[in-house]
Design a protein around this motif. Structure first.
Motif, short mmCIF file in Angstrom:
data_model
loop_
_atom_site.label_atom_id
_atom_site.label_comp_id
_atom_site.label_asym_id
_atom_site.label_seq_id
_atom_site.Cartn_x
_atom_site.Cartn_y
_atom_site.Cartn_z
N ARG A 1 0.82 -1.20 0.00
CA ARG A 1 0.00 0.00 0.00
C ARG A 1 0.87 1.26 0.00
NH1 ARG A 1 -5.42 -0.82 1.45
NH2 ARG A 1 -5.89 -2.98 2.03
N GLN A 2 0.39 2.29 -0.71
CA GLN A 2 1.11 3.56 -0.80
C GLN A 2 1.33 4.16 0.58
OE1 GLN A 2 2.32 4.88 -3.58
NE2 GLN A 2 2.90 6.95 -2.95
N SER A 3 0.34 4.03 1.47
CA SER A 3 0.47 4.61 2.81
C SER A 3 1.62 3.99 3.59
CB SER A 3 -0.84 4.46 3.59
OG SER A 3 -1.19 3.09 3.73
N VAL A 4 1.84 2.69 3.41
CA VAL A 4 2.94 2.02 4.10
C VAL A 4 4.27 2.50 3.54
CG1 VAL A 4 4.04 -0.21 4.55
CG2 VAL A 4 1.55 0.00 4.67
N MET A 5 4.35 2.62 2.21
CA MET A 5 5.58 3.09 1.60
C MET A 5 5.91 4.50 2.06
SD MET A 5 5.30 1.50 -2.26
CE MET A 5 7.06 1.58 -2.49
N GLU A 6 4.90 5.35 2.14
CA GLU A 6 5.14 6.73 2.56
C GLU A 6 5.63 6.80 4.00
OE1 GLU A 6 1.44 8.60 1.73
OE2 GLU A 6 1.89 8.92 -0.42
N GLU A 7 5.14 5.88 4.84
CA GLU A 7 5.59 5.88 6.23
C GLU A 7 7.07 5.55 6.32
OE1 GLU A 7 5.20 6.43 10.28
OE2 GLU A 7 3.68 6.79 8.74
N TRP A 8 7.52 4.58 5.52
CA TRP A 8 8.95 4.24 5.50
C TRP A 8 9.77 5.37 4.89
CZ3 TRP A 8 11.68 0.12 7.48
CH2 TRP A 8 10.91 -0.89 8.07
N TRP A 9 9.26 5.97 3.84
CA TRP A 9 9.98 7.10 3.23
C TRP A 9 10.14 8.24 4.23
CZ3 TRP A 9 6.43 7.19 -1.70
CH2 TRP A 9 6.72 6.08 -2.49
N SER A 10 9.10 8.44 5.07
CA SER A 10 9.17 9.54 6.04
C SER A 10 10.28 9.34 7.06
CB SER A 10 7.82 9.69 6.76
OG SER A 10 7.61 8.64 7.69
N ARG A 11 10.71 8.06 7.21
CA ARG A 11 11.82 7.76 8.12
C ARG A 11 13.16 7.73 7.38
NH1 ARG A 11 11.26 5.45 12.87
NH2 ARG A 11 13.35 6.34 13.02
N GLY A 12 13.17 8.14 6.12
CA GLY A 12 14.40 8.21 5.35
C GLY A 12 14.84 6.88 4.75
N VAL A 13 13.95 5.89 4.72
CA VAL A 13 14.30 4.57 4.19
C VAL A 13 13.83 4.45 2.74
CG1 VAL A 13 14.04 2.07 4.43
CG2 VAL A 13 14.17 3.51 6.47
N ASP A 14 14.72 4.02 1.86
CA ASP A 14 14.42 3.87 0.44
C ASP A 14 13.68 2.54 0.24
OD1 ASP A 14 14.35 4.10 -2.31
OD2 ASP A 14 16.41 3.39 -2.59
#
Length: 540
Positions: free
Chosen positions: A317-330
């Protein structure tokens, strides 16, 4: 015939991963057990493998075993020589790594079986694998005992237990001799692993992975994902799954890097491993990635050492990806299957976030194409079946020539065989591959394949069910779960469905939703229109 071109010439290095790695980095930690706190250097792993190889040789788990497969007939795809097998039912433990390295030395085959399967399914797999030795973790003694007593299982050989087990102890059976083991000559086309996947009827099929295929997947992964000797990862896939071996474990062993295992998945523990062990890589199914973002320690965990994370086993899900991106993880999505790789794609350096719904571009030594129903390559952007070709492709399905030919066989006019994935895909103008769905009805729940026909076959035996169709519906935890659409007695409830399926189906296959219809829609004489059922009931 040799389908994938690994070559059959024997080399001393083929199979003996632990000895070669030991010679290069003897003191580096290769495996850490988070459950016990133990750590094993590559020297120790090789010594354990030498001792385990002697045990396997005693039981005929070797290339020279009389249980080895006869030469394949003219209707068979592939030509991997298959030696004696050891079947294992266990969670992630150091002994599974010992068995992998040891079968490499003896020329035997490691066949890890899912501890999530029902007794009937496990019995059928044991009968199909026809091992020379069975190893079981004590937690699954009852399951294995029930499978061995089942009419579908013909195995009556030795069983050794791991941990607290009613069976003779594996640890006591392993010889004390840890000196180098002198094994047989092996070629890249010899089989090393059986990893099971589902079939169109739901009966698992064993996929034959050769030494060459395993090595090539490692090469592909290292080159396209940029793995390094100093890398470390928590392994959250089960080791009966290709994800537990070929996604990161074996590529990292190839480099002399570190893999951390545990008996159970715990989101807090994985976050602690990333933080305290300075983990650099993480690959997991979407449900695991989501659970980690919801864990209490998510905000406080130091994730700065993670160079990248990947999602596999279904759409993330896009929301999960965005949460990881928000922590600086690619974080990006991957795609693979037991039959090929499984690591086939990578995101190019500097990829744009609008490409996040893709799986990237093919790796260094992977060909990918999208074809129509006639096998002709589709135009750019058109949706068709994804086909893959690489020397890391599996050899065939074990004892299933027709299914092997359908999946692994070369089409007329092809210079080499493409693996038919059964998944629909398209390639955008920039060469990124987008997975659009499944060609057949199979769906993925928590990273595990679920085949509706198998579930329907079980449910149709219930006295209150006249007809049934099982379809996938969205689920926040597992990505997708099953929904049973039933013609029958509407007093049937989910609790009764679960009780009826218990012991007949693995729990992840049991439907989590239930709906009733007076009659099934049809698209022809006596043919149920599954699309119409899914359109009406597929929202959850």
């Amino acid at each position: 015939m040799t389908v994938h071109g690994h070559g059959s010439r024997p080399y001393d290095w083929v199979g003996d991963w632990s000895a070669r790695r030991r010679s290069l980095s003897p003191d580096a930690v290769g495996l850490r057990d988070a459950t016990t706190g133990e750590a094993f250097s590559y020297r120790e792993l090789d010594e354990r493998a030498n001792a385990t190889a002697r045990l396997l040789a005693e039981h005929g788990v070797s290339k020279a075993s009389p249980a080895a497969e006869p030469a394949p007939g003219p209707d068979q795809v592939g030509d991997a020589a298959v030696g004696g097998r050891v079947a294992v039912v266990s969670r992630n433990r150091p002994e599974l790594v010992d068995l992998f390295f040891a079968t490499g030395k003896t020329g035997g085959v490691l066949a890890p079986l899912s501890h999530r399967l029902a007794e009937r399914e496990l019995a059928e797999l044991l009968d199909d694998v026809a091992p020379s030795l069975v190893v079981v973790e004590g937690a699954f003694d009852d399951d294995v005992a029930g499978a061995l007593a089942h009419d579908a299982c013909g195995y009556d050989g030795p069983v050794l237990g791991l941990g607290e087990s009613r069976f003779d102890a594996f640890a006591d059976a392993v010889p004390d001799d840890r000196s180098p083991f002198d094994g047989p000559d092996l070629g890249m086309d010899d089989a090393h692993m059986f990893l099971h996947t589902g079939g169109s009827t739901g009966t698992p099929k064993e996929t034959v992975l050769t030494h060459g295929g395993i090595a090539w997947n490692s090469f592909n992964t290292i080159t396209m994902w940029g793995l390094r000797p100093e890398d470390a990862t928590p392994m959250v896939f089960p080791m009966f799954h290709t994800g537990g071996w070929n996604v990161l474990t074996l590529p990292l062993f190839h480099l002399g890097a570190e893999v951390v295992i545990a008996r159970e998945f715990d989101a807090e523990q994985v976050l602690e491993i990333v933080d305290e062990d300075d983990a650099t890589l993480l690959v997991a199914v979407p449900a695991v990635l989501r659970m980690m973002t919801e864990a209490e320690g998510w905000e406080s965990a130091d994730l700065s050492t993670l160079r990248f994370a990947k999602s596999g086993g279904g759409p993330c899900r896009q929301s999960v990806m965005e949460e990881w991106w928000s922590r600086g993880v690619d974080l990006s999505q991957g795609y693979g299957l037991t039959e090929c790789g499984p690591n086939n794609f990578a995101m190019p350096e500097g990829w744009a976030r609008e490409k996040a719904d893709s799986v990237g571009v093919p790796g260094m030594h992977v060909d990918a194409r999208v074809v129509d129903d006639d096998g002709e390559e589709c135009e750019q952007g058109a949706v068709g079946e994804l086909e893959l070709a690489s020397p890391h492709a599996a050899d065939r399905y074990w004892r299933a020539p027709e299914e092997s030919a359908a999946t692994f066989g070369a089409r007329e006019g092809d210079d080499h065989a493409y693996v038919s994935t059964g998944d629909l895909a398209r390639v955008d103008d920039d060469g990124y591959v987008h997975i659009e769905g499944r060609k057949k009805e199979m769906f993925v729940s928590g990273g595990e394949n679920v085949y509706p026909a198998e579930v329907e076959d079980v449910l149709s035996q219930h006295a209150k069910v006249d007809d049934v169709v099982v379809i996938p519906v969205p689920d926040d935890t597992w990505g997708e779960v099953g929904k049973a659409v039933v013609v029958g007695d509407e007093t049937l409830d989910l609790a009764a469905v679960e009780a009826f399926c218990d012991g007949k189906l693995a729990r992840f296959k049991i439907p989590k939703h239930l709906a009733f219809v007076d009659e099934m829609p049809t698209s022809g004489p006596s043919k149920i229109d599954r699309g119409a059922v899914e359109e009406r009931f597929g929202g959850a």
